[in-house]
Every structure is written in C-alpha cells, then in structure tokens.
Scaffold this motif. Structure first.
Motif, PDB file in Angstrom:
ATOM      1  N   THR B 111      36.436  39.020  36.808  1.00  0.00           N
ATOM      2  CA  THR B 111      36.267  39.755  36.134  1.00  0.00           C
ATOM      3  C   THR B 111      36.734  41.243  37.023  1.00  0.00           C
ATOM      4  O   THR B 111      34.884  40.980  37.642  1.00  0.00           O
ATOM      5  CB  THR B 111      35.318  40.180  35.476  1.00  0.00           C
ATOM      6  OG1 THR B 111      35.608  38.949  34.714  1.00  0.00           O
ATOM      7  CG2 THR B 111      35.115  41.669  34.062  1.00  0.00           C
ATOM      8  N   PRO B 114      33.832  47.109  37.235  1.00  0.00           N
ATOM      9  CA  PRO B 114      34.087  48.698  36.753  1.00  0.00           C
ATOM     10  C   PRO B 114      33.806  49.852  38.104  1.00  0.00           C
ATOM     11  O   PRO B 114      32.991  49.628  39.394  1.00  0.00           O
ATOM     12  CB  PRO B 114      33.106  49.436  36.060  1.00  0.00           C
ATOM     13  CG  PRO B 114      32.867  47.849  35.689  1.00  0.00           C
ATOM     14  CD  PRO B 114      33.009  47.147  36.805  1.00  0.00           C
ATOM     15  N   LEU B 248      41.389  49.287  35.984  1.00  0.00           N
ATOM     16  CA  LEU B 248      40.922  47.326  36.114  1.00  0.00           C
ATOM     17  C   LEU B 248      42.122  46.488  35.911  1.00  0.00           C
ATOM     18  O   LEU B 248      42.184  45.128  36.485  1.00  0.00           O
ATOM     19  CB  LEU B 248      40.378  47.462  34.829  1.00  0.00           C
ATOM     20  CG  LEU B 248      39.222  48.380  34.338  1.00  0.00           C
ATOM     21  CD1 LEU B 248      37.914  48.123  33.787  1.00  0.00           C
ATOM     22  CD2 LEU B 248      37.539  47.916  35.406  1.00  0.00           C
ATOM     23  N   ARG B 251      43.366  46.192  39.207  1.00  0.00           N
ATOM     24  CA  ARG B 251      42.189  45.342  40.240  1.00  0.00           C
ATOM     25  C   ARG B 251      42.635  43.407  40.237  1.00  0.00           C
ATOM     26  O   ARG B 251      42.538  42.968  41.175  1.00  0.00           O
ATOM     27  CB  ARG B 251      40.819  45.287  40.416  1.00  0.00           C
ATOM     28  CG  ARG B 251      40.786  47.199  40.617  1.00  0.00           C
ATOM     29  CD  ARG B 251      40.869  47.354  41.662  1.00  0.00           C
ATOM     30  NE  ARG B 251      40.027  45.212  43.089  1.00  0.00           N
ATOM     31  CZ  ARG B 251      40.016  45.374  44.128  1.00  0.00           C
ATOM     32  NH1 ARG B 251      40.436  46.033  44.320  1.00  0.00           N
ATOM     33  NH2 ARG B 251      38.848  44.340  44.321  1.00  0.00           N
ATOM     34  N   ARG B 252      42.418  43.358  38.941  1.00  0.00           N
ATOM     35  CA  ARG B 252      42.601  42.175  37.843  1.00  0.00           C
ATOM     36  C   ARG B 252      43.858  41.567  38.881  1.00  0.00           C
ATOM     37  O   ARG B 252      43.729  40.021  38.849  1.00  0.00           O
ATOM     38  CB  ARG B 252      42.806  42.526  36.685  1.00  0.00           C
ATOM     39  CG  ARG B 252      41.724  41.124  36.213  1.00  0.00           C
ATOM     40  CD  ARG B 252      42.195  41.129  34.590  1.00  0.00           C
ATOM     41  NE  ARG B 252      41.098  41.357  33.356  1.00  0.00           N
ATOM     42  CZ  ARG B 252      41.651  42.686  32.707  1.00  0.00           C
ATOM     43  NH1 ARG B 252      43.193  42.728  32.844  1.00  0.00           N
ATOM     44  NH2 ARG B 252      39.984  43.376  32.691  1.00  0.00           N
TER      45      ARG B 252
END
Lengths: 668, 275
Positions: B111, B114, B248, B251-252
C-alpha cells in the motif's frame, strides 16, 4: 546475468509455449467480471418484470401506450444540432457467445475506455481506437448474462456442476463451437441451463452493467446508454433486438427466455414506461431473419393488424441497416435495377453452420414498402423506422471503418482476438469448408458501422430524443455527414442560401419525419440534400434518393441520382450515371483525392409524384471507391489481395426516411 | 487493503496455510499419523449457511445444514488427501488461482504511503499534460480544392503577404463549413478537419498573419490566427481528489512492478522453444 544468484530454475519448453498461447486467449488481464460482483450484490429485484395477461392489465396498457416520455421541446435551436457518431451494439465477455465461442475476456470497463479513445491493454498489447466515439451502448445478450464468466472462478457452483465442467472442458479444448451448441440446446429454446440458477448472476451482472454505464457517462463528452440485447432465434431465424434505455437506471431485462415473441418485448417496454423507464428496441440482422423480420404476418401467423402495427412502430422506431454480419438495406435479387445494391451482402442465417436464408421479407427497403401496403390496409404502418449502423462485434472493442477493422483486435471470430500472422492467413487465404459461399469465411464479414445522430448536445437525453424522432443516419463506418429535408415549398435556390439550414428546418421536415399532408394539388414534394465528406476518408461520388411507393397495391422502388461530383453524364439508354472511377492502388492500399467531391448539395423534386400513392424517400450517399479491410490487411501483411471478395468498396451513408401518406387513401 | 481483508477471511486461505503447516510438520517428522484432526468452527458453519442463503434465498434447515457440513467435511478430506498425493501440481486452475492469490496478497502488502503536500505538487507538475485544460485558438481560413495547382497556391501565398484578414476571405473557394472559428480546441479541430497537418498548424501558427498552404482532408487552406489561449493547468486545490487518486494508483503500479522485478531476479528462466 551471471552475477545473479540463481535460486530457482524454470523451464519453458515447447509444450508450455503452446499452452501459454492457447491460454492467452482465455485469460483476461483484468478481473472485473460479474463473479466478483455477485457476492456483493444482494438478490433483489426492484422492478419485477410485468407480464400483463389479464384483461384489465391489457386495457391499462392500451391506455398507457400513448406516447413515450420525451421532452423534445427542450431542444433549443434545431439548426445548431451537431452530428455525433457512435455504436449502439457491442458485446463483451458478459455475452455467452463472446465468452464461450470467441474467447473474449474484455469487460465493459475496457470497452468504454477503448471507445473513448484510451489506450487499453489487450492480452498484453496496447491497442487504441483510430478515432474516439461520441457514444456507445454495450448490449450484452440478456440470456444467461454473465453466467459463464463464473467458469473463471474454479470455486463457483457452475464450475463444479456437470454442465459447467463440460463447457469448461470444451473451451479448454479450443472447441468453443461445440460448447456454444450445447448451451444453445437450452438457450435458443428459451430453457434454463441445467444446474445453478443463472438469474442470480444475471441480476447482479445487470446491476454491474448499469453502474459501469453510469461510471463512464461524461455528459458533453461521451455518452453511454444502459442497454442489452434480446436474443430471440426462431428455427435459426434472427429476430434479435437491442433495447436502449434513456435514463440512468433500468429495470431487469426482458429476455428471450421470458418470451421469444417480440410482441411480449413491446408489452414489457410499455409496462416499464408506465414506471418511468423510457426505452426502445432496435431490430438487427434482418438479413438473417429468413423472411421473418418484415413479414406480412405476426409471429403467431395472424395478418398484421392496427394494434400490432402501432405497437411495433412506437417501440421500434429504428432498425439497424449495416453491421459486422452484413448489410440489410436491400439485396440484388430484390433491387435488380439498383447497381449499388450488392454491398456487403451476407444472406446466410446465423446458424452453425450457416445456411442460406429467405431473401423476401429480410431487407429494409422492401420492409418500408410492405409497411406502406399494410398501412393502407389497417391504417397504421408497422415498418416505419429510421436507420442506425453498429458493429455487433463480440470482442468488447468497437472497431468501425476498414482501417480500424483490418488492423484491430476485432477481426477474427467476429472479434475474438488480435490477428497474428497465422490468423491473418486463416482470414485471407481460402480454406476447405470455409469458402465465402458457405458464409463461414471471415472475409465475408464487414467492418463495424456507425450511427450518426443530429443532436443539440452529447448527453443521454439529447441523443436519445434524436433517436426517438429518427433524426439519425447510418454509415458503413465512415464519418460522412448527411442532411435530408422534405417540404412542399422549398425553392430551387435554397441550397445557395447561406442560411439554408434554418430555412430547411423552418419550412420542411428533417429525416425521420412525415411530410405534412399536401393540400396543394399542383405540387410534388421537394427534398433538400446535403452531404459532407469524412475528412479522413474518400471524397463523395454521388447522392441518391431512393423512393419506395405503392401503386395499385403493388410496391415499387426507384433510385434517383440527384447530385454527383464532376461533369459526368447519364447514359442515354440506361440513364445510369457514368461511374466515378477508381484510384485505389492495390499494391499499397492507398487512394487519391483526384476524383469525387468534398460536398454535395441540391434540391430535388419528385418527377413522378402522384398524391394518391403513399411513398417513402431516403437519401443514400456514396464515397469514391476505397480499399476494403481485406485488401488493407493483405497489403499490411504482404499477402495476395483476396479475389473472392471485392477488393474495393464504396463506403456510404443512409439517412432515415421521410414518409408521405395521402390524407384520403384512395389507392386500393 | 480490501483484498488482504477478503483474503484473510477466505477459508481457502486458512486451509492453504494450515495445510501447508501440517504438511510441513508431517514431512519433518517423516511419518504420517494414523488420524488427523480438524475443526469446523462456528464461523465455518455461518459461512456455509450464508452461501446457501445467497443461492436459494432462505437459510438452510437443520437437516440441510447437517448435510452441507458433511459435504464440507468430505471436501476437506478429499482436498487433504489430494494434496498429499500432489494433485495440486500440474493443474492449471490451481496454479492460476494460487498465482492470483499471491498477486492479490502482494498488492495489498504494497500500500503506497499518502504523499506529502510537496510531493503531490511535484507529481502534479510532472504530469501536467494529464490535467491541463486544452488550449484554444481563434482563426480565419480560406480554402482551395485539393486539385488546385501549386503555382496558383504560391501566387495566393504572395498575395496574402500584404493582405489583411478581411480582404483575403474573398480569395478562397467555397468551403462547406465555417471560415471563422472562435475558441476551438485541437480535439474539436480534429473532428472537423480530420487528422491532418491543418490541426497542428492552427494550434502552432504565429498570430496576426497568414500561414499556409496547409492540407486537410478537404483540400488546401491558408490560416490567419487571431487569438490563442494557451492550455492552462488548474489550481491543484481544484483537482486534488483526482490527482491524489492518480498519484496513489501510479505509486501502487511502481511498487508492484518493483516487487515483481525483485522476484523475477531470483529466477533464471530458460525458454527452450522459438516464440
């Protein structure tokens, strides 16, 4: 490489390689199928299907039948309407034949993203549409909707049932054809598959389809319609209809398992209309209907009466004229004097294997004429429809136009996989048992086609209302634009005016409408014709008005060349216009702009008009010859251009018709 | 996160782990005990009931539940015996399922953190092309059919050097559309003129003089750009939700790709057949 410590060794031998290739066709890259949704979605049916059977219910329906809920008054200035292009007929992995027969694993999410012009991943390869669409309806088959996708999940009840195992085995053996035949034994007969209940999955899949359509609806930019296909087949005759909803929510589909009689589908549409759900049905592949689509009688064999005619016209204002499995405008046998009638003809039934179907009653032009005759008899015209074009591809990827289709993943098996060298050869080189006359050759299939909609804005309401008023046209995949107006009072100089469009709307009626009753004896109807080429396709050859009328109870047809490029003459004997020529270079698959026009415009007055004869007129515009997809594919792959299908074709557009009905019907 | 949670709650996962441990233990001991124990928990029974309810709309009766539990036990025993015989190897469905579970597991472990405000701002700037509102152009064009002689076009070009915008309009041939366009984007221009050099010229040509000739799908054009609004990047504040979601997601993807690269490097793969 040598410095990396080797913890494990994997061998990929020839067996594994071929397995991987086979599996490649079967595995989806994403896993958005209904299987994931079925657990999340409660079993609920907000809108149970109403099957009115009682007398009171019938009466209630008759009263409510009146008119669909449309707010066409909200449309502001008609001359500001723009042409939006889209596809109203596409299948994804949720359709049983797409999943089982063609191995399609593309889901509706991907279908919408592809249509919007996004690059999507197709079995590891990035693919992108030539030009984005303005709108799309995903129309998966309602029958066993999403049901067989459960085979993706080995823990599912279907995967563990005897029937599911048998189907999975046949898919694994690359024998989707026999898998579909097994399913067809139930589905085509309107029976439930043995084993697990398909309706549970169907309900959750339907909710998923609604949610996905809403997710990708981007008012002003891209419109999605909630839709499905009602898939009734009678002894191999195609009576399929696509149901398109106007709103953001929709009741459960009425499928051919509920009834294979279109009259029951109309009952359903009328019933849901009383609940605030406006929808219409679009018949397609009349060419494969074995004469049933525009029959003189209803499905139960009774002559068509006023009630039938009215219901059909209200619920089915549009018919699909052209798509992947052939064009239904007309057939050379029905229109021997139309030199352009032989266009992308597929006169087989959609049976396995295909067999020849009956020509009479299977084509739209003849249907328009039969409609006039029936109207004369019963007072209402059942076959009063406008024209739309669509792909009906089963790959989840809507490819329209020859170029898109030739190089896209949508070709093989009605759209199952991106063609590699072997598949290209299989498609282009004749093989035993699949020559073009059997209807089994991929070469007889056509590129996807398009619907053009004259609408105020790109929203569900605006586009749907245009569909309802039939201000739509179909193209064979190109984006040429057509305008067609009828009037009693257009003057000869109309098209020279800079504000001709405003005048045409003000003093005439647009495509899809009725001419007002003629109270001036001396006049014949006058038509305003305008066509603009697709800037990315060939120039225009000619504009033609096709007139269908009845005289002494017999139907007649005539094709008039009304505008054309250059200084060509008509043949003194045949009255045929000199052909435009052909600039296609079959070695390179290219053409030039040396012939043809970029725009055609004219006014035309019917020279043979008789005010006692009902008539219907539509516009057909032809482009100059350009290469067919099979030619482009051959050129791209250094293979010989197939000689058993045409190498070049004249892409075209068809306007919805304009009708003339005499006030007093004296022509018996 | 969700996938991990679902996974943790999936009995199949418990069985795989439990089975794995048991199998390892027995292998360690080097002998197979005569009897094995396993437990049907209240949770298992609830799950069996609710699957039944999902399929049939009602809870199972006591008798039915007994039968369902018996089925479950039979399945569990068959599974264990099958595993002991190594029936899980060489099975494409099992292979795919376990690979899928591993990929879910890995994804949920990765995960992304943030971003700090500064990181998000950097990301926004670096990916401005994705968020920028398209530029718009206002222009006049004059049109000549595609078969117009080059010599004629050269003449026109010369004439246009001195001509004002208005005076030049009369020089062109009839164009089946507008000659003046206000505030149109490149996408709209492509819709109208096709994918042609015309669109690029209209978006790039200098303001206040005639450029051309340029080709479109209709023929030849000269363009006089009167105004141009460059594409603008909205305030991050107005786009925050979308940008954060994209950040996000990106990034994942990176974390996943890196994790796979690390695993891939542990293996040396020999492909023994030509592709």
């Amino acid at each position: 490489m040598n410095t990396i410590m080797t913890a494990c060794r994997i061998r990929v031998g020839p067996t594994e390689c071929s397995e991987i290739r086979a599996i490649g066709h079967l595995i989806s890259k994403r896993n958005h199928g209904p299987g994931n949704f079925m657990k999340q979605t409660a079993i609920c049916s907000k809108h149970p299907i109403i099957k009115p059977r009682s007398l009171i219910a019938q009466l209630a329906l008759l009263l409510s039948l009146s008119l669909p809920l449309i707010s066409s008054a909200s449309e502001s200035v008609p001359s500001e309407r723009k042409a939006y292009f889209g596809d109203l007929h596409l299948h994804t992995r949720l359709s049983v034949d797409a999943y089982v027969l063609m191995g399609t694993r593309v889901d509706p999410d991907t279908a919408y993203r592809f249509a919007k012009g996004k690059t999507v991943d197709y079995l590891g390869e990035p693919v992108r549409r030539d030009r984005p669409l303005d709108f799309l309806a995903v129309t998966d088959h309602a029958e066993n909707l999403g049901f067989f996708n459960q085979l993706d999940d080995p823990g599912s009840e279907l995967a563990n049932s005897n029937f599911g195992r048998m189907i999975a085995q046949r898919i694994a053996d690359n024998d989707g054809m026999s898998a579909l035949k097994e399913i067809g034994k139930y589905q085509f007969e309107g029976k439930a598959i043995p084993g697990p209940d398909a309706s549970v999955v169907g309900r959750s899949t339907w909710q998923y389809l609604i949610d996905t359509a809403n997710k990708y609806y981007d008012p002003g930019e891209f419109t999605t319609f909630i839709a499905y296909e009602w898939t009734a087949m009678i002894d191999g005759a195609n009576l399929h209809r696509n149901v398109i909803f106007r709103g953001d929510d929709a009741p459960l589909p009425f499928s051919s398992a509920d009834s294979r009689n279109p009259e029951d589908l109309w009952h359903y549409l009328e019933a849901i209309r009383t609940q605030g759900h406006e929808a219409l049905a679009i018949p397609h592949n009349a060419n494969a209907s074995n004469g049933l689509m525009y029959d003189w009688v209803s499905q139960d064999g009774k002559p068509i009466d006023a009630a039938y005619a009215r219901k059909r016209a209200i619920n089915e204002p549009l018919n699909e004229i052209s798509q992947n499995k052939g064009t239904s405008e007309t057939h050379p046998l029905l229109s021997p004097n139309d030199e352009f009638a032989n266009f992308e003809i597929f006169d087989h039934l959609l049976t396995l294997p295909p067999r020849k179907g009956k020509v009479e009653g299977s084509y739209m032009r003849e249907g328009l004429g039969r409609g006039l005759i029936i109207a004369n008899r019963v007072g209402y015209n059942p076959y009063k429809f406008g024209f739309v074009g669509a792909s009906d591809l089963h790959s989840g990827l809507s490819a329209s136009g020859e170029k898109d289709y030739a190089g896209s993943p949508s070709l093989i098996n009605m759209g199952g996989g991106r063609p590699d060298q072997e598949q290209v050869k299989a498609a282009l080189i004749p093989q035993t048992g699949t020559d073009v006359h059997t209807g089994m050759s991929p070469r007889v299939a056509s590129s996807g086609t398009l619907t053009g909609v004259w609408a105020q804005e790109n929203t569900r309401q605006s586009l749907y209302d245009a569909l309802r008023r039939k201000e739509v046209f179909a193209t064979s995949g190109t984006r040429l634009k057509l305008r067609f107006f009828g009037s009693w009072e257009f003057n000869d100089e109309l098209m020279a005016q800079s504000d001709w469009l405003e005048t045409a709307y003000e003093k005439g009626v647009a495509m899809g409408s009725d001419l007002p009753t003629n109270d001036i004896d001396a006049h014949a109807p006058i038509f305003a014709v305008w066509a603009l080429k697709d800037p990315d396709s060939g120039n225009l050859d000619r504009a033609q008005i096709i007139k269908v009328w009845t005289a002494n109870g017999e139907q007649k047809e005539k094709v008039f060349d009304v505008a054309w490029s250059g200084e060509r003459q008509r043949d003194a004997l045949t009255h045929q216009l000199e052909p435009v020529g052909n600039t296609v270079d079959l070695k390179t698959g290219t053409f030039t702009h040396a012939i043809g026009a970029i725009e055609l415009r004219t006014v035309w007055k019917d020279p043979d008009f008789n005010k006692h004869q009902p008539a219907v007129y539509y516009l057909r515009v032809l482009e100059i010859p350009t290469p067919r997809w099979s030619t482009l594919m051959a050129v791209n792959n250094n293979l010989p251009v197939p000689d058993d299908v045409t190498a070049t074709l004249q892409e075209r557009g068809w306007s919805s018709p304009i009708w003339y009905t005499p006030q007093l019907i004296t022509d018996n | 996160m969700k996938t991990l949670k679902t996974l943790i709650h999936q009995p199949f996962c418990h069985f795989v782990i439990l089975g794995g441990i048991l199998y390892a233990m027995y292998s360690w001991n080097g002998k197979t005990p005569a009897t094995q124990e396993f437990f049907i928990t209240e949770q298992d029974i609830n799950r069996i009931s609710s699957i039944y309810q999902l399929q049939f709309g009602v809870l199972p009766s006591k008798m039915q539940l007994g039968k369902l539990i018996e089925n479950h036990i039979r399945e569990e025993i068959y599974w264990r015996e099958g595993l002991a015989l190594g029936l899980d190897t060489g099975d494409e469905i099992v292979r795919r399922r376990i690979a899928q579970k591993f990929s879910f597991l890995q994804e949920s472990l990765l995960t992304p953190v943030p971003p700090e405000e500064k990181q998000l701002e950097q990301y926004y700037q670096a990916n401005r092309d994705r968020y920028v509102e398209p530029g718009r152009v206002s222009f006049t064009h004059i049109y000549f059919e595609s078969d117009t002689a080059t010599q004629r076009l050269t003449q026109i070009k010369a004439q246009l050097k001195a001509a004002t915008e208005k005076a030049a309009i009369g020089l062109g041939q009839h164009f089946p559309g507008q000659n003046r366009f206000s505030d149109v984007s490149a996408t709209e221009l492509t819709r109208i003129f096709g994918r042609s050099p015309f669109v690029k010229t209209a978006t790039d040509a200098p303001i206040g003089r005639w450029s051309g000739p340029i080709q479109s799908g209709f023929g030849n054009h000269f363009i006089f750009v009167t105004d141009r609004i460059e594409g603008q990047l909205p305030e991050l504040h107005d786009m925050r939700e979308k940008v954060l979601a994209d950040y996000l997601a990106d990034r994942r993807d990176i974390l996943n790709a890196n994790a796979y690269t690390r695993l891939r490097n542990k293996y040396q793969v020999f492909i023994e057949a030509p592709l």
